[in-house]
Design a protein around this motif. Structure first.
Motif, PDB file in Angstrom:
ATOM      1  N   VAL A 139      18.978   3.880  23.468  1.00 23.98           N
ATOM      2  CA  VAL A 139      17.859   4.316  22.640  1.00 23.98           C
ATOM      3  C   VAL A 139      16.708   4.743  23.535  1.00 23.98           C
ATOM      4  O   VAL A 139      16.561   4.258  24.660  1.00 23.98           O
ATOM      5  CB  VAL A 139      17.401   3.202  21.679  1.00 23.98           C
ATOM      6  N   SER A 140      15.900   5.654  23.031  1.00 31.44           N
ATOM      7  CA  SER A 140      14.762   6.150  23.795  1.00 31.44           C
ATOM      8  C   SER A 140      13.478   5.497  23.301  1.00 31.44           C
ATOM      9  O   SER A 140      13.472   4.785  22.285  1.00 31.44           O
ATOM     10  CB  SER A 140      14.657   7.669  23.647  1.00 31.44           C
ATOM     11  N   ALA A 141      12.397   5.772  23.994  1.00 32.46           N
ATOM     12  CA  ALA A 141      11.108   5.196  23.615  1.00 32.46           C
ATOM     13  C   ALA A 141      10.681   5.640  22.230  1.00 32.46           C
ATOM     14  O   ALA A 141      10.016   4.894  21.499  1.00 32.46           O
ATOM     15  CB  ALA A 141      10.048   5.568  24.652  1.00 32.46           C
ATOM     16  N   SER A 142      11.067   6.859  21.850  1.00 29.86           N
ATOM     17  CA  SER A 142      10.656   7.368  20.534  1.00 29.86           C
ATOM     18  C   SER A 142      11.471   6.770  19.396  1.00 29.86           C
ATOM     19  O   SER A 142      11.034   6.788  18.237  1.00 29.86           O
ATOM     20  CB  SER A 142      10.778   8.894  20.501  1.00 29.86           C
ATOM     21  N   ASP A 143      12.649   6.275  19.701  1.00 35.51           N
ATOM     22  CA  ASP A 143      13.468   5.659  18.655  1.00 35.51           C
ATOM     23  C   ASP A 143      12.765   4.408  18.134  1.00 35.51           C
ATOM     24  O   ASP A 143      12.194   3.637  18.904  1.00 35.51           O
ATOM     25  CB  ASP A 143      14.844   5.283  19.196  1.00 35.51           C
ATOM     26  N   GLY A 144      12.817   4.220  16.858  1.00 35.20           N
ATOM     27  CA  GLY A 144      12.146   3.075  16.266  1.00 35.20           C
ATOM     28  C   GLY A 144      10.740   3.377  15.797  1.00 35.20           C
ATOM     29  O   GLY A 144      10.033   2.475  15.332  1.00 35.20           O
ATOM     30  N   LYS A 145      10.318   4.654  15.869  1.00 30.39           N
ATOM     31  CA  LYS A 145       8.947   4.969  15.466  1.00 30.39           C
ATOM     32  C   LYS A 145       8.719   4.685  13.978  1.00 30.39           C
ATOM     33  O   LYS A 145       7.624   4.272  13.573  1.00 30.39           O
ATOM     34  CB  LYS A 145       8.605   6.420  15.791  1.00 30.39           C
ATOM     35  N   HIS A 146       9.761   4.881  13.172  1.00 30.40           N
ATOM     36  CA  HIS A 146       9.613   4.599  11.742  1.00 30.40           C
ATOM     37  C   HIS A 146       9.538   3.086  11.492  1.00 30.40           C
ATOM     38  O   HIS A 146       8.853   2.659  10.561  1.00 30.40           O
ATOM     39  CB  HIS A 146      10.765   5.211  10.966  1.00 30.40           C
ATOM     40  N   LEU A 147      10.222   2.313  12.312  1.00 32.44           N
ATOM     41  CA  LEU A 147      10.112   0.856  12.185  1.00 32.44           C
ATOM     42  C   LEU A 147       8.716   0.389  12.590  1.00 32.44           C
ATOM     43  O   LEU A 147       8.145  -0.520  11.963  1.00 32.44           O
ATOM     44  CB  LEU A 147      11.174   0.169  13.049  1.00 32.44           C
ATOM     45  N   PRO A 201       0.806  -1.224   0.000  1.00 39.46           N
ATOM     46  CA  PRO A 201       0.000   0.000   0.000  1.00 39.46           C
ATOM     47  C   PRO A 201       0.837   1.271   0.000  1.00 39.46           C
ATOM     48  O   PRO A 201       0.300   2.357  -0.193  1.00 39.46           O
ATOM     49  CB  PRO A 201      -0.795  -0.121   1.314  1.00 39.46           C
ATOM     50  N   MET A 202       2.142   1.161   0.209  1.00 40.74           N
ATOM     51  CA  MET A 202       3.010   2.341   0.233  1.00 40.74           C
ATOM     52  C   MET A 202       3.351   2.744  -1.191  1.00 40.74           C
ATOM     53  O   MET A 202       4.114   2.059  -1.872  1.00 40.74           O
ATOM     54  CB  MET A 202       4.274   2.049   1.036  1.00 40.74           C
ATOM     55  N   THR A 203       2.791   3.827  -1.638  1.00 43.45           N
ATOM     56  CA  THR A 203       2.996   4.272  -3.017  1.00 43.45           C
ATOM     57  C   THR A 203       3.761   5.578  -3.103  1.00 43.45           C
ATOM     58  O   THR A 203       4.383   5.858  -4.119  1.00 43.45           O
ATOM     59  CB  THR A 203       1.648   4.427  -3.741  1.00 43.45           C
ATOM     60  N   ARG A 204       3.724   6.391  -2.076  1.00 37.45           N
ATOM     61  CA  ARG A 204       4.362   7.703  -2.126  1.00 37.45           C
ATOM     62  C   ARG A 204       5.764   7.635  -1.524  1.00 37.45           C
ATOM     63  O   ARG A 204       6.040   8.208  -0.470  1.00 37.45           O
ATOM     64  CB  ARG A 204       3.499   8.751  -1.420  1.00 37.45           C
ATOM     65  N   LEU A 205       6.621   6.906  -2.196  1.00 36.50           N
ATOM     66  CA  LEU A 205       7.982   6.728  -1.722  1.00 36.50           C
ATOM     67  C   LEU A 205       8.955   7.451  -2.634  1.00 36.50           C
ATOM     68  O   LEU A 205       8.774   7.505  -3.857  1.00 36.50           O
ATOM     69  CB  LEU A 205       8.349   5.238  -1.661  1.00 36.50           C
ATOM     70  N   GLY A 206      10.015   8.005  -2.044  1.00 34.95           N
ATOM     71  CA  GLY A 206      11.054   8.651  -2.828  1.00 34.95           C
ATOM     72  C   GLY A 206      11.812   7.646  -3.679  1.00 34.95           C
ATOM     73  O   GLY A 206      11.879   6.461  -3.359  1.00 34.95           O
ATOM     74  N   GLN A 207      12.391   8.131  -4.766  1.00 43.53           N
ATOM     75  CA  GLN A 207      13.089   7.252  -5.704  1.00 43.53           C
ATOM     76  C   GLN A 207      14.594   7.498  -5.752  1.00 43.53           C
ATOM     77  O   GLN A 207      15.306   6.776  -6.440  1.00 43.53           O
ATOM     78  CB  GLN A 207      12.514   7.442  -7.109  1.00 43.53           C
ATOM     79  N   ARG A 258      12.183   6.127   2.046  1.00 41.33           N
ATOM     80  CA  ARG A 258      11.875   7.492   2.480  1.00 41.33           C
ATOM     81  C   ARG A 258      10.624   7.944   1.757  1.00 41.33           C
ATOM     82  O   ARG A 258      10.555   7.866   0.530  1.00 41.33           O
ATOM     83  CB  ARG A 258      13.040   8.441   2.163  1.00 41.33           C
ATOM     84  N   THR A 259       9.624   8.371   2.509  1.00 37.77           N
ATOM     85  CA  THR A 259       8.429   8.895   1.866  1.00 37.77           C
ATOM     86  C   THR A 259       8.734  10.227   1.204  1.00 37.77           C
ATOM     87  O   THR A 259       9.666  10.937   1.595  1.00 37.77           O
ATOM     88  CB  THR A 259       7.289   9.070   2.890  1.00 37.77           C
ATOM     89  N   ARG A 260       7.973  10.561   0.190  1.00 38.83           N
ATOM     90  CA  ARG A 260       8.277  11.763  -0.593  1.00 38.83           C
ATOM     91  C   ARG A 260       8.224  13.025   0.243  1.00 38.83           C
ATOM     92  O   ARG A 260       8.959  13.984  -0.010  1.00 38.83           O
ATOM     93  CB  ARG A 260       7.309  11.868  -1.775  1.00 38.83           C
ATOM     94  N   ASN A 261       7.338  13.057   1.230  1.00 41.14           N
ATOM     95  CA  ASN A 261       7.249  14.252   2.064  1.00 41.14           C
ATOM     96  C   ASN A 261       8.190  14.200   3.264  1.00 41.14           C
ATOM     97  O   ASN A 261       8.228  15.125   4.073  1.00 41.14           O
ATOM     98  CB  ASN A 261       5.810  14.480   2.537  1.00 41.14           C
ATOM     99  N   GLY A 262       8.958  13.113   3.380  1.00 39.63           N
ATOM    100  CA  GLY A 262       9.949  13.012   4.442  1.00 39.63           C
ATOM    101  C   GLY A 262       9.393  12.675   5.805  1.00 39.63           C
ATOM    102  O   GLY A 262      10.131  12.709   6.801  1.00 39.63           O
ATOM    103  N   ASP A 263       8.114  12.302   5.878  1.00 42.00           N
ATOM    104  CA  ASP A 263       7.517  11.981   7.177  1.00 42.00           C
ATOM    105  C   ASP A 263       8.116  10.719   7.789  1.00 42.00           C
ATOM    106  O   ASP A 263       8.234  10.597   9.007  1.00 42.00           O
ATOM    107  CB  ASP A 263       6.001  11.785   7.047  1.00 42.00           C
TER     108      ASP A 263
END
Length: 422
Positions: A374-382, A272-278, A344-349
């Protein structure tokens, strides 16, 4: 001196007994010849003029040498590729030829790709696991097989990782003093621009312009900066900038020498991920080359043990550490027969430093953190990636400079780089 096995040896163990001919590709000084010599009886060194001239006159002469045969720097006489290919057509028995090359031959020099006859393996500088500093306890192959073995303790800390960044993964440079190593890295880069590039057919009128481009590329390590941005960074304030076509020729010829090793952007199928950087993520073959091009030694990067990092050097250190991690992951991934990319998403989110993709579409996400904890916020992208992929998400790793490998409550694994292996 005794031979230190490399990760690529695992691949050669599996393949060379069955495949008639294999080519080891990679930049100069990564150890291709030494590795190949462990498995061959005959040797043809085409970087020697005395050997190259008779082979150029009659490439078939190599078939008179004992087998298994090593043809070293085969691209110096590209015709030997077709000689080997035809020999394999006549006799496909495994383990006959190893070819090593530190450059891709010029277009048209080889008549046939060798597909189905000559296999190709990429050989890169030594990973942390290959350098013998700490025994790895976390295997990428085990992670991919969903065997949960996240454990171990590392004695390495930030100063040691900084030293490994500048020490390089070129085997012949690792035993040198800091000054001698810097001299050799400078010579390596200068020879590449002034000798190897012209041998690839590109006349460089201004070697200093190519070196400036290389420095700008080094400053873009671990980023997706555009090639226009790299060109602008190479020529700040210059009105007579090289043409874009010239800069593109720099990129192509340096890639043909295996000096550039970018990570492609991930383009998943059935996702479903379509807006990815190239855009690719930029890396040189060895982070030590990038550090040397930028004039960053261990002291400049670290500011002395226990002292704070200077802001500019500290930012670059994070990029160089990611490049070192990338080297280690992609060598292990090749041995496991899986692909790597970055996301990487195109908008960098959202950004995931590396994604390791199994043939069945299963994904291991890897994030790099230049920190011992590492902190609790680390890994949010994973965690975001896990939500996107569902059952296709195999595991998530945060690779750090810390002492302990463990799994967090959110399921993400924390792995010190020193403990990561194939």
């Amino acid at each position: 001196m005794s031979y230190t096995r490399r990760i690529v040896d695992l691949e050669l163990d599996d393949l060379f007994g069955e495949v008639a001919a294999l080519a080891l590709d990679g930049p100069k000084a990564v150890g291709k010849t030494t590795t190949a010599e462990q498995r061959t009886d005959g040797l043809v060194k085409l970087d020697s003029k005395a050997v190259r001239e008779p082979v150029s006159a009659d490439p078939q002469i190599i078939l008179r040498r004992p087998r298994p045969l090593l043809v070293d720097e085969w691209q110096k006489v590209p015709e030997v590729w077709d000689v080997v290919r035809r020999a394999v057509d006549e006799n496909a028995a495994g383990g006959q030829f190893l070819l090593t090359g530190s450059a891709s031959p010029q277009d048209g020099a080889v008549q046939h790709s060798g597909a189905g006859r000559i296999g190709r393996l990429r050989m890169r500088p030594m990973t942390i696991a290959e350098r013998g500093l700490v025994t790895p306890t976390v295997s990428l192959a085990a992670v991919l097989a969903e065997r949960d073995a996240i454990q171990g303790e590392s004695t390495m800390g930030l100063p040691e990782y900084v030293e490994e960044i500048v020490a390089s993964g070129f085997p012949g440079m690792r035993g040198l003093s800091s000054r001698a190593r810097g001299f050799q890295l400078d010579s390596y880069l200068r020879n590449a621009v002034e000798r190897d590039v012209p041998e690839q057919g590109l006349a460089v009128r201004r070697p200093e312009a190519m070196m400036a481009w290389l420095r700008a590329y080094a400053s873009a390590t671990s980023t997706t900066a555009s090639y226009s941005q790299i060109l602008d960074a190479a020529t700040p304030g210059h009105s007579d900038k090289p043409a874009r076509a010239t800069a593109e020729s720099y990129r192509q010829v340096l890639a043909s020498l295996w000096l550039l090793d970018p990570v492609p952007a991930w383009t998943p199928t059935g996702s479903p991920m379509t807006r990815l950087g190239q855009a690719p993520k930029h890396h040189l073959a060895d982070p030590a080359l990038a550090a040397r091009l930028l004039g960053l030694g261990a002291d400049a990067l670290l500011g002395g043990k226990g002292e704070p990092l200077r802001p500019q050097a500290g930012s670059m250190l994070g990029m160089l550490f990611e490049s070192l991690v990338t080297l280690c992951v992609r060598v292990a991934a090749q041995a496991a027969e899986v692909d790597i990319a970055h996301l990487r998403t195109r908008n960098g989110d959202h950004e995931v430093d590396l994604v390791v993709v199994r043939p069945d579409g299963g994904v291991v996400g890897v994030e790099v953190k230049l920190a011992a904890a590492v902190s609790a916020s680390d890994g949010k992208h994973l965690r975001w990636l896990r939500d996107q992929l569902g059952s296709r998400f195999v595991d998530g790793l945060i690779i750090t400079t810390g002492p302990t490998a463990y799994r967090r409550r959110d399921g993400i694994a924390v792995v010190p780089l020193a403990l990561f292996g194939p």
